[in-house]
Design a protein around this motif. Structure first.
Motif, short mmCIF file in Angstrom:
data_model
loop_
_atom_site.label_atom_id
_atom_site.label_comp_id
_atom_site.label_asym_id
_atom_site.label_seq_id
_atom_site.Cartn_x
_atom_site.Cartn_y
_atom_site.Cartn_z
N VAL A 12 0.98 -1.18 -0.07
CA VAL A 12 -0.03 -0.06 0.10
C VAL A 12 0.78 1.16 -0.03
O VAL A 12 0.56 2.16 -0.77
CB VAL A 12 -1.13 -0.02 1.22
CG1 VAL A 12 -1.65 1.25 1.22
CG2 VAL A 12 -2.15 -1.08 1.17
N ALA A 13 1.92 0.99 1.03
CA ALA A 13 2.68 2.49 0.92
C ALA A 13 3.34 2.72 -0.32
O ALA A 13 3.53 3.69 -0.88
CB ALA A 13 4.01 2.32 2.10
N ALA A 14 3.98 1.78 -0.87
CA ALA A 14 4.72 2.11 -2.21
C ALA A 14 3.91 2.21 -3.25
O ALA A 14 4.25 3.14 -3.92
CB ALA A 14 5.40 0.57 -2.70
N ALA A 15 2.78 1.77 -3.56
CA ALA A 15 1.79 1.82 -4.66
C ALA A 15 1.37 3.49 -4.36
O ALA A 15 1.35 4.12 -5.38
CB ALA A 15 0.71 1.01 -4.63
N ALA A 16 0.82 3.91 -3.01
CA ALA A 16 0.42 5.48 -2.94
C ALA A 16 1.49 6.13 -3.12
O ALA A 16 1.12 7.35 -3.73
CB ALA A 16 0.01 5.37 -1.49
N VAL A 17 2.82 6.00 -2.65
CA VAL A 17 3.67 7.20 -2.90
C VAL A 17 4.01 7.30 -4.20
O VAL A 17 4.62 8.48 -4.74
CB VAL A 17 4.92 6.74 -2.05
CG1 VAL A 17 5.72 5.75 -2.48
CG2 VAL A 17 5.64 8.16 -1.55
N ALA A 18 4.12 6.30 -4.98
CA ALA A 18 4.46 6.24 -6.32
C ALA A 18 3.52 7.15 -7.17
O ALA A 18 3.71 7.61 -8.24
CB ALA A 18 4.43 4.86 -6.85
N PHE A 19 2.35 7.40 -6.70
CA PHE A 19 1.23 8.26 -7.27
C PHE A 19 1.59 9.78 -6.87
O PHE A 19 0.37 10.48 -6.97
CB PHE A 19 -0.26 7.69 -7.09
CG PHE A 19 -0.75 6.54 -7.97
CD1 PHE A 19 -0.82 6.78 -9.46
CD2 PHE A 19 -0.75 5.25 -7.33
CE1 PHE A 19 -1.32 5.64 -10.24
CE2 PHE A 19 -0.98 4.06 -8.31
CZ PHE A 19 -1.35 4.38 -9.64
N GLY A 20 2.34 9.80 -5.78
CA GLY A 20 2.68 11.27 -5.38
C GLY A 20 1.51 11.57 -4.23
O GLY A 20 1.58 12.61 -3.76
N VAL A 21 1.37 10.51 -3.55
CA VAL A 21 0.26 10.63 -2.33
C VAL A 21 1.19 10.62 -1.19
O VAL A 21 2.22 9.86 -1.10
CB VAL A 21 -0.59 9.42 -2.21
CG1 VAL A 21 -1.38 9.34 -0.88
CG2 VAL A 21 -1.63 9.80 -3.53
N ASP A 22 0.96 11.41 -0.01
CA ASP A 22 1.68 11.70 1.33
C ASP A 22 1.49 10.18 1.98
O ASP A 22 0.42 10.05 2.36
CB ASP A 22 1.27 12.82 1.91
CG ASP A 22 1.99 14.04 1.18
OD1 ASP A 22 3.18 13.96 0.68
OD2 ASP A 22 1.42 15.23 1.53
N VAL A 23 2.47 9.70 2.57
CA VAL A 23 2.22 8.20 3.32
C VAL A 23 3.09 8.14 4.39
O VAL A 23 4.19 8.70 4.55
CB VAL A 23 2.36 7.26 2.31
CG1 VAL A 23 2.14 5.75 3.23
CG2 VAL A 23 1.84 7.33 1.31
#
Length: 489
Positions: free
Chosen positions: A29-40
């Protein structure tokens, strides 16, 4: 992400997503979200990589691999290769297991995830209220939370267990000497994989199972595996209820009752492994403060993996879905991660489909399943077909002397594939194509029309598929058509 400093709560973090737990699901989840530019923000109080890397899939399969090499030496004479008995250096086996863990660990490390842009807090997470978590001196107020804290070994309340030394999957990989006699309580996948591995590496092994060993798998195929394990010298006792345990000298005595022998019988071993299942990691989260409903099975989620608090999702081993029983596999956590990313980032409706999830027990022969079992299919469908093919009918299996095993494919009356199960060599690899078929609702015709390279063990599946059409060979109308067409030369 913004940082502020409340008067009594340390720094305030306001990421888009806060992930609690750095096992396979949380990391995905963390890797996918941050790849989209989302703060995690990722919070983990234990080891990065979770159970799979440190205590589960990775070390167990590394140990199984070492054991398979030892067994291969014993079997070599059948191929005209004489190598004698294997000389097992168990300290080197231990080193091999931990070298494998170390080689994978950088991929799951704090440094890698911080390099990706994830803020990692190595501390315990605790809900303060419905939208706030406290961790490492920080207050985290995220738009969405994902709980991915996994599960730990469940230790049953057996009298005397607290007073003896025992192992779980979290400690057994620390052994540097092979046990003289390993007694295992629990005949599920973990217990049976480790039983065979330690037996092949030189230990005497006894498995005690209160019900049926490998009881969640197809009984016909599980029987093939259990027969092999018994042939290798593993003492598997089913219907064996552990009454109590006690320390006896440097070892342990396990007192067992069974239906056949109501009087207690003591089994003495040098080491005791408790492999009786797993419990969700909920301690310390203070879920009640966030209005998150949970029970002994884990955190209650809907089919979209949302909890009773709509800001919070739960994935992997810690999630208890609408269907009874959890599926505690690494690939399930990864599947869940993909679903919640689609839900959180893209507001897409998602629904967990447990019917498409495959699983494998990595004994030798392996035991693999996808979709409905024969019993489940009979309960849900009025008319099914059961197709099978034995490894002994496969040329590659004969060439490698791996003829133990069979495939079983379940279809409905029209040929739609409902499920498949395999016991045999490379079953974990072969099941992939059947898992695809189940997930895509394919028909058995697809498996009769493709070309399988020869000789491969995957051909057993095609052979089973052809069996769907065998009854049509005796169709009188088809035979009349063939006779009629002969007239034309």
């Amino acid at each position: 992400m913004t940082d502020r400093s409340p008067s009594s709560s340390g720094t305030l973090l306001t990421p888009d997503i806060c992930v609690i737990g750095a096992g396979s699901g949380g990391l995905s989840v963390a890797a996918a979200a941050v790849a989209f530019g989302v703060d995690v923000v990722l919070v983990e109080k234990g080891k990065m990589g979770g159970d799979c890397l440190n205590y589960g899939c990775v070390p167990s399969k590394a140990l199984v691999a070492a054991a398979k090499h030892a067994h291969g030496i014993r079997e070599a004479a059948a191929f005209g290769v004489n190598a004698g008995d294997p000389q097992v250096d168990f300290a080197r086996v231990h080193a091999h297991v931990h070298e494998v863990i170390a080689s994978i660990a950088p991929h799951d490390s704090v440094e890698r995830f911080e390099g990706l842009g994830v803020r990692v807090l190595q501390d315990e997470a605790r809900f303060v209220d419905a939208r706030t978590v406290s961790a490492g001196g920080h207050t985290i107020r995220a738009r969405r939370f994902v709980i991915a804290t996994g599960a730990s070994p469940m230790v049953p309340p057996i009298p005397g267990l607290d007073d003896v030394s025992y192992l779980t999957n979290e400690t057994i990989f620390d052994l540097t000497e092979c046990p003289g006699h390993l007694v295992i309580i629990g005949g599920g996948p973990i217990g049976m994989e480790l039983a065979q591995a330690f037996r092949r590496l030189g230990a005497r092994v006894t498995v005690l199972e209160a019900m049926k060993a490998l009881g969640k798998d197809d009984p016909d195929l599980a029987g093939i595996v259990l027969e092999r394990l018994r042939a290798e010298g593993i003492d598997i006792r089913e219907g064996a209820k552990v009454a109590r345990v006690e320390q006896r000298g440097a070892g342990v005595a396990v007192h067992v009752e069974s239906d056949d022998a109501p009087a207690e019988a003591a089994i003495e071993g040098s080491h005791l492994l408790v492999a009786t299942g797993r419990r969700p990691n909920l301690a310390g989260l203070d879920l009640d403060a966030a209005g998150i409903i949970h029970d002994r099975r884990g955190i209650i989620v809907d089919r979209g993996l949302r909890t009773s608090n709509r800001r919070v999702y739960a994935i992997g081993d810690v999630a208890a879905g609408e269907e009874a029983g959890g599926l505690q596999f690494t690939h399930v956590a990864g599947y869940h991660a993909g679903l919640v990313i689609r839900s959180i980032l893209f507001r897409m409706p998602v629904h967990e489909n447990r019917g498409i999830i495959p699983w494998v027990t990595f004994t030798d022969p392996e035991l693999a399943s996808a979709g409905l079992s024969e019993a489940e299919a009979r309960a849900r469908h009025s008319d099914i077909r059961v197709l099978s093919s034995a490894y002994a009918e496969n040329d590659r299996a004969r060439a490698e002397r791996r003829t133990e095993g069979s495939i079983k494919v379940i279809t409905d009356s029209r040929g739609r594939i409902l499920g498949a199960a395999i016991a045999g060599a490379n079953a974990g690899e072969i099941i992939n194509m059947w898992a695809l078929a189940v997930s895509q609702k394919m028909k058995i015709k697809a498996f009769t029309g493709f070309i399988s390279p020869y000789p491969t063990m995957a051909e057993i599946g095609k052979r089973a598929a052809i069996g769907f059409y065998t009854p049509s060979l005796a169709n009188p109308w088809l035979r009349r058509l063939i006779r009629f067409l002969r007239v034309f030369g």
